[in-house]
Design an enzyme around this catalytic site. Sequence first.
Site, PDB file in Angstrom:
ATOM      1  CG  ASP A   1      66.419  -8.393  16.106  1.00 40.42           C
ATOM      2  OD1 ASP A   1      66.436  -9.027  15.043  1.00 40.42           O
ATOM      3  OD2 ASP A   1      66.011  -7.228  16.199  1.00 40.42           O
TER       4      ASP A   1
ATOM      5  CG  ASP B   1      67.752   5.213   7.533  1.00 42.21           C
ATOM      6  OD1 ASP B   1      67.811   3.979   7.363  1.00 42.21           O
ATOM      7  OD2 ASP B   1      67.687   5.730   8.670  1.00 42.21           O
TER       8      ASP B   1
ATOM      9  CE1 TYR C   1      68.905  -4.280   9.522  1.00 42.27           C
ATOM     10  CE2 TYR C   1      70.859  -5.104  10.637  1.00 42.27           C
ATOM     11  CZ  TYR C   1      69.591  -4.562  10.691  1.00 42.27           C
ATOM     12  OH  TYR C   1      69.017  -4.292  11.909  1.00 42.27           O
TER      13      TYR C   1
END
EC number: 3.2.1.18
Length: 469
Positions: free
Chosen positions: A151, A324, A402
């Site tokens: 990341d 979620d 995402y």
Amino acid sequence: MNPNQKITTIGSICMVIGIVSLMLQIGNIISIWVSHSIQTGNQHQAEPCNQSIITYENNTWVNQTYVNISNTNFLTEKAVASVTLAGNSSLCPISGWAVYSKDNGIRIGSKGDVFVIREPFISCSHLECRTFFLTQGALLNDKHSNGTVKDRSPHRTLMSCPVGEAPSPYNSRFESVAWSASACHDGTSWLTIGISGPDNGAVAVLKYNGIITDTIKSWRNNIMRTQESECACVNGSCFTVMTDGPSNGQASYKIFRIEKGKVVKSAELNAPNYHYEECSCYPDAGEITCVCRDNWHGSNRPWVSFNQNLEYRIGYICSGVFGDNPRPNDGTGSCGPVSPKGAYGIKGFSFKYGNGVWIGRTKSTNSRSGFEMIWDPNGWTGTDSNFSVKQDIVAITDWSGYSGSFVQHPELTGLDCIRPCFWVELIRGRPKESTIWTSGSSISFCGVNSDTVGWSWPDGAELPFTIDK
């Protein structure tokens, strides 16, 4: 005729011929000069077709159009004054979602020069929409793509390209050095927020019109991070949310008001037992609503709503349609965090309409695959799992990732309301597939009050690539 007369005659004829030749050469030069002087435009820049160029000069967008007619370039200019994106309108009423863009970056990248990216998002000015993304300083199908599952690295940068285009070195614009980012347009210039640096002391660099205007230092020294989607602008001010602290416990959350690239006000949320990460924010009737990720203990999404003075309200989406991933099966919701499968999470979004809510979520409850939009007419405040509309976006057999919100202001669309839109990241490669790299493409949709269709719009690339074999 004696010899002297012959010589004189021949000399006279040669002189006449020379004078005539000189006059012809002078005439040719004059003709070329006259022909050149009546042309406009630059003859050294031949344009095979019409070309529009937008430049930015002193808060005014200048739209220059070169029109090629018979090798003569005529330059026309039309100044488009900057505007203030008011953000005072309400969200447009919608009945479904129309596909807006698909960049096919991974498919194209198997043979073309396409960046290795993650965390793409879309933001629009009053003139255009752009896709922003975090590169890994590498191209697909190249040796530097190895290990790009990480990341945070010093090689990551925020760049942007026209929406719907595959992100390549040839169409992309550098914005900021960043492993976490946000961007938005206030009607005059682009604001970019790029966070980079060590985990225990990262700094956010704010740029306005490409110039550094302010910085924000990590206040908890624990991976300060921001939205990974667009910030929201209202009446010349832009607003963003940042997190600093643990990803699996109580952290610190701040909202910032930014004007022309400078922080003018901030507020730390008093939010015990809440967890906010990677918020998706949008303006609605002059206020900002953000729907975020709870990576600590909630399988439903937390929200924060605030006005331009940063007076805020907080809560969780109450619906039993959980948003979620991972998450339990739909059931009875809660206006606080829903604990079963509440750990970890994924960036997402929702749009509030009164007591109702459009919820975007993966189709799978455990993996980042599939995507769907669900309308729960009572889901913002009610805890049941009844919904009335479901629209398929990506099949459960295809990878997603995402997702986040963006809006199109009336100054862009000509509508009298703010159009809600969303994007979905389609992650490919590691850790789920046998490659040396991790990257993604993206699709986007916008809300309409007319006919729409559910289908599957997957990434579609065939893996592995040559570099992976």
